[in-house]
Design a protein around this motif. Sequence first.
Motif, PDB file in Angstrom:
ATOM      1  N   LEU A 167       0.793  -1.231   0.000  1.00 39.01           N
ATOM      2  CA  LEU A 167       0.000   0.000   0.000  1.00 39.01           C
ATOM      3  C   LEU A 167       0.825   1.280   0.000  1.00 39.01           C
ATOM      4  O   LEU A 167       0.343   2.327  -0.437  1.00 39.01           O
ATOM      5  CB  LEU A 167      -0.934   0.040   1.228  1.00 39.01           C
ATOM      6  CG  LEU A 167      -2.035  -1.006   1.315  1.00 39.01           C
ATOM      7  CD1 LEU A 167      -2.764  -0.879   2.650  1.00 39.01           C
ATOM      8  CD2 LEU A 167      -3.014  -0.859   0.170  1.00 39.01           C
ATOM      9  N   HIS A 168       2.047   1.219   0.480  1.00 40.12           N
ATOM     10  CA  HIS A 168       2.805   2.438   0.744  1.00 40.12           C
ATOM     11  C   HIS A 168       4.099   2.503  -0.040  1.00 40.12           C
ATOM     12  O   HIS A 168       4.865   1.537  -0.080  1.00 40.12           O
ATOM     13  CB  HIS A 168       3.130   2.538   2.236  1.00 40.12           C
ATOM     14  CG  HIS A 168       1.925   2.459   3.104  1.00 40.12           C
ATOM     15  ND1 HIS A 168       1.507   1.297   3.714  1.00 40.12           N
ATOM     16  CD2 HIS A 168       1.008   3.397   3.433  1.00 40.12           C
ATOM     17  CE1 HIS A 168       0.388   1.528   4.396  1.00 40.12           C
ATOM     18  NE2 HIS A 168       0.070   2.800   4.232  1.00 40.12           N
ATOM     19  N   PRO A 169       4.368   3.662  -0.646  1.00 40.89           N
ATOM     20  CA  PRO A 169       5.627   3.852  -1.365  1.00 40.89           C
ATOM     21  C   PRO A 169       6.843   3.754  -0.444  1.00 40.89           C
ATOM     22  O   PRO A 169       6.755   3.939   0.772  1.00 40.89           O
ATOM     23  CB  PRO A 169       5.497   5.265  -1.940  1.00 40.89           C
ATOM     24  CG  PRO A 169       4.016   5.475  -2.077  1.00 40.89           C
ATOM     25  CD  PRO A 169       3.436   4.799  -0.867  1.00 40.89           C
ATOM     26  N   SER A 170       7.977   3.480  -1.067  1.00 43.40           N
ATOM     27  CA  SER A 170       9.245   3.491  -0.341  1.00 43.40           C
ATOM     28  C   SER A 170       9.676   4.931  -0.113  1.00 43.40           C
ATOM     29  O   SER A 170       9.127   5.866  -0.708  1.00 43.40           O
ATOM     30  CB  SER A 170      10.317   2.758  -1.158  1.00 43.40           C
ATOM     31  OG  SER A 170      10.566   3.463  -2.376  1.00 43.40           O
ATOM     32  N   GLU A 171      10.678   5.130   0.738  1.00 43.14           N
ATOM     33  CA  GLU A 171      11.149   6.486   1.002  1.00 43.14           C
ATOM     34  C   GLU A 171      11.647   7.161  -0.272  1.00 43.14           C
ATOM     35  O   GLU A 171      11.369   8.345  -0.513  1.00 43.14           O
ATOM     36  CB  GLU A 171      12.275   6.479   2.037  1.00 43.14           C
ATOM     37  CG  GLU A 171      12.815   7.871   2.333  1.00 43.14           C
ATOM     38  CD  GLU A 171      13.954   7.888   3.343  1.00 43.14           C
ATOM     39  OE1 GLU A 171      14.789   8.801   3.246  1.00 43.14           O
ATOM     40  OE2 GLU A 171      14.000   7.002   4.215  1.00 43.14           O
ATOM     41  N   LEU A 172      12.358   6.431  -1.122  1.00 40.43           N
ATOM     42  CA  LEU A 172      12.858   7.022  -2.361  1.00 40.43           C
ATOM     43  C   LEU A 172      11.717   7.427  -3.285  1.00 40.43           C
ATOM     44  O   LEU A 172      11.783   8.465  -3.950  1.00 40.43           O
ATOM     45  CB  LEU A 172      13.793   6.042  -3.080  1.00 40.43           C
ATOM     46  CG  LEU A 172      15.217   5.952  -2.540  1.00 40.43           C
ATOM     47  CD1 LEU A 172      16.017   4.921  -3.334  1.00 40.43           C
ATOM     48  CD2 LEU A 172      15.910   7.303  -2.586  1.00 40.43           C
ATOM     49  N   ALA A 173      10.663   6.623  -3.324  1.00 38.36           N
ATOM     50  CA  ALA A 173       9.500   6.977  -4.144  1.00 38.36           C
ATOM     51  C   ALA A 173       8.799   8.196  -3.559  1.00 38.36           C
ATOM     52  O   ALA A 173       8.345   9.078  -4.309  1.00 38.36           O
ATOM     53  CB  ALA A 173       8.533   5.799  -4.239  1.00 38.36           C
ATOM     54  N   TYR A 174       8.703   8.266  -2.242  1.00 39.68           N
ATOM     55  CA  TYR A 174       8.127   9.452  -1.598  1.00 39.68           C
ATOM     56  C   TYR A 174       8.936  10.700  -1.960  1.00 39.68           C
ATOM     57  O   TYR A 174       8.372  11.769  -2.212  1.00 39.68           O
ATOM     58  CB  TYR A 174       8.112   9.286  -0.080  1.00 39.68           C
ATOM     59  CG  TYR A 174       6.896   8.577   0.477  1.00 39.68           C
ATOM     60  CD1 TYR A 174       5.613   8.844   0.005  1.00 39.68           C
ATOM     61  CD2 TYR A 174       7.022   7.649   1.516  1.00 39.68           C
ATOM     62  CE1 TYR A 174       4.505   8.210   0.533  1.00 39.68           C
ATOM     63  CE2 TYR A 174       5.911   7.011   2.049  1.00 39.68           C
ATOM     64  CZ  TYR A 174       4.660   7.291   1.551  1.00 39.68           C
ATOM     65  OH  TYR A 174       3.554   6.667   2.077  1.00 39.68           O
ATOM     66  N   LYS A 175      10.258  10.578  -1.973  1.00 39.87           N
ATOM     67  CA  LYS A 175      11.101  11.732  -2.309  1.00 39.87           C
ATOM     68  C   LYS A 175      10.856  12.181  -3.745  1.00 39.87           C
ATOM     69  O   LYS A 175      10.764  13.388  -4.018  1.00 39.87           O
ATOM     70  CB  LYS A 175      12.573  11.383  -2.093  1.00 39.87           C
ATOM     71  CG  LYS A 175      12.977  11.293  -0.636  1.00 39.87           C
ATOM     72  CD  LYS A 175      14.455  10.977  -0.474  1.00 39.87           C
ATOM     73  CE  LYS A 175      14.860  10.975   0.993  1.00 39.87           C
ATOM     74  NZ  LYS A 175      16.303  10.653   1.180  1.00 39.87           N
ATOM     75  N   ALA A 176      10.754  11.207  -4.655  1.00 37.68           N
ATOM     76  CA  ALA A 176      10.474  11.546  -6.048  1.00 37.68           C
ATOM     77  C   ALA A 176       9.114  12.215  -6.170  1.00 37.68           C
ATOM     78  O   ALA A 176       8.923  13.143  -6.969  1.00 37.68           O
ATOM     79  CB  ALA A 176      10.530  10.283  -6.915  1.00 37.68           C
ATOM     80  N   LEU A 177       8.174  11.763  -5.356  1.00 37.82           N
ATOM     81  CA  LEU A 177       6.827  12.322  -5.375  1.00 37.82           C
ATOM     82  C   LEU A 177       6.796  13.735  -4.797  1.00 37.82           C
ATOM     83  O   LEU A 177       6.245  14.658  -5.406  1.00 37.82           O
ATOM     84  CB  LEU A 177       5.900  11.397  -4.569  1.00 37.82           C
ATOM     85  CG  LEU A 177       4.423  11.769  -4.466  1.00 37.82           C
ATOM     86  CD1 LEU A 177       3.771  11.819  -5.839  1.00 37.82           C
ATOM     87  CD2 LEU A 177       3.707  10.759  -3.571  1.00 37.82           C
TER      88      LEU A 177
END
Length: 368
Positions: free
Chosen positions: A348-358
């Motif tokens: 359900l939840h993005p990884s930290e790197l994906a959150y940063k890209a987002l």
Amino acid sequence: MEHYYFYSSFFGRFTTFVVLLVVLHGGGGGSSTAKAATKLQWNESVLAIQAFGDSFLDTGNNNHLISITKCDFPPYGRDFIGGKPTGRFSNGKVISDLFAEALGVKGLLPSYHDKDLKIKDLQTGLCFASGGSGYDPLSSKINRVIPLSDQIEFFKDYKRRLKRGVGEERTKSIIENSLFLTSAGNNDILFSYFGTKLRQINYDVPSYTDLLVNFASHFFRDLYDLGARKFGVLNTSPLGCLPFSRTIDGGIARGCANDYNEAVKMFNHKLSSHLTSLSHQLPHSTMVYIDLYNPLLDIILQSTKYGFEISKKGCCGSGALETAILCNKFSIGSSCANTSEYVFWDSLHPSELAYKALVSQLIPQLYN
């Protein structure tokens, strides 16, 4: 304060997966109305971040609850400072932390229930969000977590504590110059509507999305009455393209569940329009609609463009269903060797790197 909520009876296609009905985020569809709503002025500095809503922002408020919607155990926090599980629904930082860092407020946004809070922490804001919560009060009951109404009560207590520490005038200034960041709607549509079907008994998608907008309106008005003036509202995410949704309703090919995404886009369009209206109704307020849906969808569908290799499953366990208590150190396959290859940490939840890209695409939306 500790809050325990009783489960409602579940039925529908997800009954087998009741143990999985956990947390979520925010984000949602684009439209000309949505784009217009993001062009509001945001000229003043941000002194503090006050975060409300769900697991996209929760930094540990569920840790004290008797609920399956929590993650204060390994492998969560695997890539956080010291490899410590803090109750953040990711391998590292979440959106609220990254907003606070990007806006120069502080590096991490502590939770309201953090026992080590100091006055300096209060002056730069707290996180009141609870993974599994939503605009619809039913969502927090299903997941046995903290509803928005109680998050409001926590904020009132926070204001009292802040006033005792820095005085009334300084408190007023901090609140007026705080960014009230909200993420909600995900658990409402994914679980309360499609998952358990409890809301489908009385509502079709158009009427349910109207109901959500009504709940959201009351919430934002309540915050305004408590002094909030700067609002950053994340829309609802592309729920149909989460690994969990692909597994449950994506067919053999585990494609995106389009019914979910269509419902999200309808809600996001209505939310955007309503925020534009609210900004005119509430004097001296700035209501910024932040489109999370399209940036996250792009990261999912064009993951290699962002440096990721895998977007249809999460890092934890099989990556198809595991989240919250099912994502643990005993999960089948445990967790992937290299989180940086994955868009999602769990199902359900993005990884930290994906959150940063987002977040790199969300922050500019605060400004004209």
